[in-house]
Motif scaffolding. Sequence first.
Motif, PDB file in Angstrom:
ATOM      1  N   TYR A  79    -104.104 -57.343 -87.090  1.00 25.57           N
ATOM      2  CA  TYR A  79    -103.875 -58.410 -86.120  1.00 25.57           C
ATOM      3  C   TYR A  79    -102.752 -58.036 -85.155  1.00 25.57           C
ATOM      4  N   HIS A  80    -101.640 -57.517 -85.719  1.00 24.96           N
ATOM      5  CA  HIS A  80    -100.521 -57.135 -84.860  1.00 24.96           C
ATOM      6  C   HIS A  80    -100.913 -55.987 -83.936  1.00 24.96           C
ATOM      7  N   ASP A  81    -101.627 -54.992 -84.491  1.00 27.44           N
ATOM      8  CA  ASP A  81    -102.061 -53.873 -83.648  1.00 27.44           C
ATOM      9  C   ASP A  81    -103.008 -54.343 -82.555  1.00 27.44           C
ATOM     10  N   GLY A  82    -103.944 -55.206 -82.930  1.00 25.85           N
ATOM     11  CA  GLY A  82    -104.887 -55.721 -81.934  1.00 25.85           C
ATOM     12  C   GLY A  82    -104.196 -56.546 -80.868  1.00 25.85           C
ATOM     13  N   TYR A  83    -103.221 -57.349 -81.290  1.00 29.51           N
ATOM     14  CA  TYR A  83    -102.482 -58.159 -80.315  1.00 29.51           C
ATOM     15  C   TYR A  83    -101.712 -57.271 -79.347  1.00 29.51           C
ATOM     16  N   ARG A  84    -101.067 -56.229 -79.897  1.00 25.71           N
ATOM     17  CA  ARG A  84    -100.322 -55.298 -79.037  1.00 25.71           C
ATOM     18  C   ARG A  84    -101.264 -54.571 -78.084  1.00 25.71           C
ATOM     19  N   ASP A  85    -102.380 -54.071 -78.611  1.00 27.11           N
ATOM     20  CA  ASP A  85    -103.342 -53.373 -77.756  1.00 27.11           C
ATOM     21  C   ASP A  85    -103.950 -54.310 -76.725  1.00 27.11           C
ATOM     22  N   GLY A  86    -104.166 -55.566 -77.111  1.00 26.60           N
ATOM     23  CA  GLY A  86    -104.713 -56.532 -76.157  1.00 26.60           C
ATOM     24  C   GLY A  86    -103.757 -56.799 -75.015  1.00 26.60           C
ATOM     25  N   ALA A  89    -103.872 -53.795 -72.763  1.00 27.97           N
ATOM     26  CA  ALA A  89    -105.105 -53.791 -71.969  1.00 27.97           C
ATOM     27  C   ALA A  89    -105.064 -54.842 -70.864  1.00 27.97           C
ATOM     28  N   LEU A  90    -104.492 -56.002 -71.175  1.00 26.84           N
ATOM     29  CA  LEU A  90    -104.375 -57.062 -70.166  1.00 26.84           C
ATOM     30  C   LEU A  90    -103.471 -56.635 -69.017  1.00 26.84           C
ATOM     31  N   GLU A  91    -102.349 -55.991 -69.358  1.00 25.41           N
ATOM     32  CA  GLU A  91    -101.432 -55.532 -68.316  1.00 25.41           C
ATOM     33  C   GLU A  91    -102.096 -54.460 -67.453  1.00 25.41           C
ATOM     34  N   SER A  92    -102.836 -53.559 -68.104  1.00 24.65           N
ATOM     35  CA  SER A  92    -103.550 -52.529 -67.354  1.00 24.65           C
ATOM     36  C   SER A  92    -104.605 -53.151 -66.439  1.00 24.65           C
ATOM     37  N   PHE A  93    -105.302 -54.163 -66.952  1.00 25.87           N
ATOM     38  CA  PHE A  93    -106.317 -54.835 -66.137  1.00 25.87           C
ATOM     39  C   PHE A  93    -105.677 -55.539 -64.943  1.00 25.87           C
ATOM     40  N   LYS A  94    -104.526 -56.170 -65.163  1.00 23.29           N
ATOM     41  CA  LYS A  94    -103.839 -56.866 -64.072  1.00 23.29           C
ATOM     42  C   LYS A  94    -103.434 -55.879 -62.983  1.00 23.29           C
ATOM     43  N   GLN A  95    -102.893 -54.729 -63.392  1.00 19.41           N
ATOM     44  CA  GLN A  95    -102.509 -53.732 -62.404  1.00 19.41           C
ATOM     45  C   GLN A  95    -103.721 -53.189 -61.657  1.00 19.41           C
ATOM     46  N   SER A  96    -104.795 -52.899 -62.392  1.00 21.09           N
ATOM     47  CA  SER A  96    -106.010 -52.391 -61.760  1.00 21.09           C
ATOM     48  C   SER A  96    -106.600 -53.431 -60.810  1.00 21.09           C
ATOM     49  N   PHE A  97    -106.612 -54.686 -61.248  1.00 26.43           N
ATOM     50  CA  PHE A  97    -107.150 -55.748 -60.400  1.00 26.43           C
ATOM     51  C   PHE A  97    -106.319 -55.914 -59.137  1.00 26.43           C
ATOM     52  N   ALA A  98    -104.987 -55.833 -59.287  1.00 27.34           N
ATOM     53  CA  ALA A  98    -104.111 -55.962 -58.121  1.00 27.34           C
ATOM     54  C   ALA A  98    -104.351 -54.824 -57.135  1.00 27.34           C
ATOM     55  N   GLN A  99    -104.532 -53.606 -57.650  1.00 25.83           N
ATOM     56  CA  GLN A  99    -104.798 -52.467 -56.775  1.00 25.83           C
ATOM     57  C   GLN A  99    -106.136 -52.632 -56.063  1.00 25.83           C
TER      58      GLN A  99
END
Length: 243
Positions: A79-86, A89-99
Amino acid sequence: MSSARDRFRQVPPPPGGGKSAHAYTRFIPREELSSFAAWNPGSLGGEAEAAAAAAAAEPQKSPEELQAEALRSARQGGYHDGYRDGLAALESFKQSFAQQATAQMGALMQSYAAQMDELQQQMAGALADAAVSLARQVVRGELQANAQQVAAVAQEAIEALLLSARHVTLRVHPDDQPLVAQGAAEILEARGARLVADAALTRGGCLVESDIGIIDASIESRWRRAAAALGSEAAWNGEEPTP
């Protein structure tokens, strides 16, 4: 001499008091004690042995319980690993979406600017065409109303010719010949120019030929210069210019 055990015996004081009465230690009944704990010799040392003994005294867990605990621990870690990875991934998606949004907005603005430029060019072209059409009507009306102006045009064309020019010939439309012969007689005589009728010319214009060159004062030539000043390439007769 009494032993240490005799000295610390909790017994009532001897009768009569005396100095030995100060050494009396009263026996405290259990009912007067608020809290107490039994002293264990092991409390002064050997904590590790005590812990080991306590652990040995605990009931042993079955393999199923150990497996369940291991499963719970694995789930918690997952759960902790998945939460961290999530979150990553969300931060990466936000940056990609902003670009992507920035790139799309930039492309949209460029497209909008290009469309605006094209629209402005079309509007400028339409305005120039309207101005040229109006100017053509005005010139035609002026030529019909004041046909004698061709004499002034012919005189200006001859005056533009160098004085050293020889064999000067002035060509005009047959209908303009008498007007030019009357209105520009002095300049024709002074330059020794011949006046020739040429049906290929449009009324209102003329052509001056000499041994050093030609001066084109035809309606078509003068119109092209006037239309170019308005940003148009429309021909005098209203047709599209030949590429």
